[in-house]
Design a protein around this motif. Structure first.
Motif, PDB file in Angstrom:
ATOM      1  N   UNK A  32       0.827  -1.210   0.000  1.00 30.25           N
ATOM      2  CA  UNK A  32       0.000   0.000   0.000  1.00 30.25           C
ATOM      3  C   UNK A  32       0.862   1.262   0.000  1.00 30.25           C
ATOM      4  N   UNK A  33       1.942   1.240   0.782  1.00 28.71           N
ATOM      5  CA  UNK A  33       2.851   2.394   0.824  1.00 28.71           C
ATOM      6  C   UNK A  33       3.535   2.587  -0.524  1.00 28.71           C
ATOM      7  N   UNK A  34       3.972   1.505  -1.144  1.00 29.11           N
ATOM      8  CA  UNK A  34       4.626   1.586  -2.453  1.00 29.11           C
ATOM      9  C   UNK A  34       3.627   2.099  -3.488  1.00 29.11           C
ATOM     10  N   UNK A  35       2.404   1.535  -3.441  1.00 28.42           N
ATOM     11  CA  UNK A  35       1.366   1.962  -4.377  1.00 28.42           C
ATOM     12  C   UNK A  35       1.044   3.446  -4.195  1.00 28.42           C
ATOM     13  N   UNK A  36       0.927   3.887  -2.953  1.00 31.62           N
ATOM     14  CA  UNK A  36       0.631   5.291  -2.669  1.00 31.62           C
ATOM     15  C   UNK A  36       1.791   6.186  -3.103  1.00 31.62           C
ATOM     16  N   UNK A  37       3.012   5.730  -2.891  1.00 28.38           N
ATOM     17  CA  UNK A  37       4.186   6.503  -3.309  1.00 28.38           C
ATOM     18  C   UNK A  37       4.206   6.653  -4.830  1.00 28.38           C
ATOM     19  N   UNK A  38       3.859   5.573  -5.529  1.00 32.04           N
ATOM     20  CA  UNK A  38       3.831   5.630  -6.991  1.00 32.04           C
ATOM     21  C   UNK A  38       2.727   6.565  -7.480  1.00 32.04           C
ATOM     22  N   UNK A  39       1.565   6.518  -6.829  1.00 36.93           N
ATOM     23  CA  UNK A  39       0.470   7.415  -7.193  1.00 36.93           C
ATOM     24  C   UNK A  39       0.868   8.860  -6.935  1.00 36.93           C
ATOM     25  N   UNK A  40       1.511   9.107  -5.803  1.00 35.06           N
ATOM     26  CA  UNK A  40       1.980  10.467  -5.484  1.00 35.06           C
ATOM     27  C   UNK A  40       3.007  10.928  -6.497  1.00 35.06           C
ATOM     28  N   UNK A  41       3.877  10.006  -6.911  1.00 36.11           N
ATOM     29  CA  UNK A  41       4.897  10.348  -7.903  1.00 36.11           C
ATOM     30  C   UNK A  41       4.236  10.680  -9.240  1.00 36.11           C
TER      31      UNK A  41
END
Length: 119
Positions: free
Chosen positions: A6-15
């Motif tokens: 979830x953190x990786x997915x959220x980081x990618x979405x933020x990026x």
């Protein structure tokens, strides 16, 4: 493990959102530059509203005249619009036919004839 995904997915979405925002900022800056160039070249803002209205109405009557003959009322309106446009632009409303204006030599000849007739 799920938290990490979830953190990786959220980081990618933020990026991705950051990239989109950056792209939009660049596009906005480019459009602002184009607008400044257009404003510098454009004289529309300097044209009085009355002149713009006259021009629009004359163009509308021109479009009508390409499809059919103008009515007497439309011809009168066109004549009035053209006169108003000339007044707004501080141009003469009198039509002068340059072919009818005598040359300097002809004016001298006419003056000489009139002077001789007086004597």
């Amino acid at each position: 493990m799920s938290d990490i995904k979830n953190l990786v997915k959220q980081a990618m979405e933020n990026d991705n959102e950051g990239k989109i925002i950056e792209k939009l900022k660049q596009e906005n800056a480019l459009l602002k530059k184009k607008l400044k160039k257009f404003d510098a070249k454009s004289n529309i803002s300097k044209i009085p509203v009355e002149e713009l209205i006259c021009i629009q109405e004359i163009n509308a009557l021109y479009e009508i005249s390409t499809k059919r003959d103008l009515t007497l009322e439309e011809v009168r309106k066109l004549d009035l619009l053209i006169k108003n446009l000339r007044l707004i632009r501080e141009q003469s409303t009198q039509v002068i036919d340059l072919q009818e204006i005598p040359s300097d030599d002809e004016l001298i000849r006419i003056a000489s004839e009139e002077h001789n007739n007086e004597e």
